[in-house]
Design a protein around this motif. Structure first.
Motif, mmCIF file in Angstrom:
data_model
loop_
_atom_site.group_PDB
_atom_site.id
_atom_site.type_symbol
_atom_site.label_atom_id
_atom_site.label_comp_id
_atom_site.label_asym_id
_atom_site.label_seq_id
_atom_site.Cartn_x
_atom_site.Cartn_y
_atom_site.Cartn_z
ATOM 1 N N VAL A 10 1.172 4.430 -6.480
ATOM 2 C CA VAL A 10 1.339 5.280 -7.664
ATOM 3 C C VAL A 10 0.529 6.562 -7.579
ATOM 4 O O VAL A 10 1.025 7.647 -7.888
ATOM 5 N N PHE A 11 -0.719 6.464 -7.137
ATOM 6 C CA PHE A 11 -1.599 7.624 -7.190
ATOM 7 C C PHE A 11 -1.956 8.217 -5.834
ATOM 8 O O PHE A 11 -2.573 9.281 -5.763
ATOM 9 N N GLY A 12 -1.608 7.525 -4.744
ATOM 10 C CA GLY A 12 -1.991 8.033 -3.442
ATOM 11 C C GLY A 12 -3.482 7.858 -3.195
ATOM 12 O O GLY A 12 -4.096 8.635 -2.458
ATOM 13 N N LEU A 13 -4.069 6.826 -3.804
ATOM 14 C CA LEU A 13 -5.495 6.541 -3.634
ATOM 15 C C LEU A 13 -5.665 5.338 -2.713
ATOM 16 O O LEU A 13 -4.964 4.338 -2.851
ATOM 17 N N GLU A 14 -6.614 5.463 -1.795
ATOM 18 C CA GLU A 14 -6.857 4.396 -0.833
ATOM 19 C C GLU A 14 -8.223 3.763 -1.108
ATOM 20 O O GLU A 14 -9.219 4.462 -1.315
ATOM 21 N N LEU A 15 -8.240 2.437 -1.142
ATOM 22 C CA LEU A 15 -9.484 1.708 -1.373
ATOM 23 C C LEU A 15 -10.146 1.446 -0.021
ATOM 24 O O LEU A 15 -9.579 0.772 0.831
ATOM 25 N N LYS A 16 -11.350 1.995 0.164
ATOM 26 C CA LYS A 16 -12.049 1.831 1.436
ATOM 27 C C LYS A 16 -13.396 1.161 1.219
ATOM 28 O O LYS A 16 -14.155 1.534 0.321
ATOM 29 N N GLU A 17 -13.679 0.173 2.071
ATOM 30 C CA GLU A 17 -14.957 -0.508 1.995
ATOM 31 C C GLU A 17 -16.048 0.415 2.534
ATOM 32 O O GLU A 17 -15.890 1.041 3.583
ATOM 33 N N VAL A 18 -17.154 0.526 1.773
ATOM 34 C CA VAL A 18 -18.239 1.427 2.168
ATOM 35 C C VAL A 18 -18.837 0.995 3.500
ATOM 36 O O VAL A 18 -19.017 1.806 4.412
#
Length: 211
Positions: free
Chosen positions: A27-35
């Motif tokens: 939906v937003f083009g946001l990627e969840l990345k682990e720090v």
């Protein structure tokens, strides 16, 4: 996030996180990345430009993508034109209301009737012969150039955990649109190839008859 998830569902947290990540990406083009590996700490980052040349319009990035793709979908599902009432009914379902500032999109009416119209992603026009005046939304020329009905249908399908063919009539229309686009591109390619061939032959003749 673990504090938000009810203890009853903690064992399902990895799957919940995976699904949430997929939808934020979609939906937003946001990627969840682990720090850091195994840190259980994450950052949300905007995905890079898929075109690779920085040409991706801001309309396809966070946060506007989150309202543009659904709007294009609503218009498509309503026969390629959606009344203003139909659009706001849909936005209300998403918690977006006319006259109420949204925490992410700001003044939504201004965004969809002015900004996205000015950028040519949407057309907002009065319904012919309507009295009192009523308005409707259509795809703008830029939306037609930068995306397709099939891509929008794929977006809607993924958002509903299904596939485009689950919507037979819309899927057929999207396929016809793909075929029409392919036919429109073919003559252009043929013309370009023909011009290139002509130029090549002319260059060869000049090189074979030096002064």
């Amino acid at each position: 996030m673990l504090k938000i998830v009810h203890k009853r569902y903690k064992e399902h947290f990895p799957e919940i996180l995976r699904k949430a990540s997929e939808h934020m990406d979609l939906v937003f083009g946001l990627e969840l990345k682990e720090v850091q590996p195994n840190s259980h700490s994450y950052n949300l980052v905007c995905k890079s430009d898929d075109t690779g040349d920085g040409s991706l319009s801001s309309a396809w990035r966070f946060p506007i993508k989150g309202i543009l793709m659904p709007l294009l979908g609503v218009i498509f599902l309503h026969g390629n034109r959606a009344s203003e009432e139909e659009v706001w009914q849909f936005l209300n379902i998403l918690g977006i209301y006319d006259g109420k500032r949204h925490f992410m999109f700001g003044e939504t009416r201004k965004l969809i009737t002015q900004y996205l119209v000015k950028e040519k992603y949407l057309e907002y026009r009065q319904v012919p012969n309507s009295d009192p005046p009523r308005f409707e939304f259509l795809w703008g020329p830029r939306a037609q150039a930068e995306t397709t009905k099939m891509r929008v249908l794929e977006f809607l399908s993924k958002a509903n955990d299904t596939v485009p063919s689950a919507f037979p009539s819309y899927y057929e229309e999207a396929l016809r649109d793909e075929e029409e686009r392919a036919r429109a591109i073919s003559p252009t390619k043929a013309g370009t190839t023909s011009k290139a061939s002509t130029c090549s032959k002319a260059t060869s003749r000049l090189n074979s008859h030096p002064e």
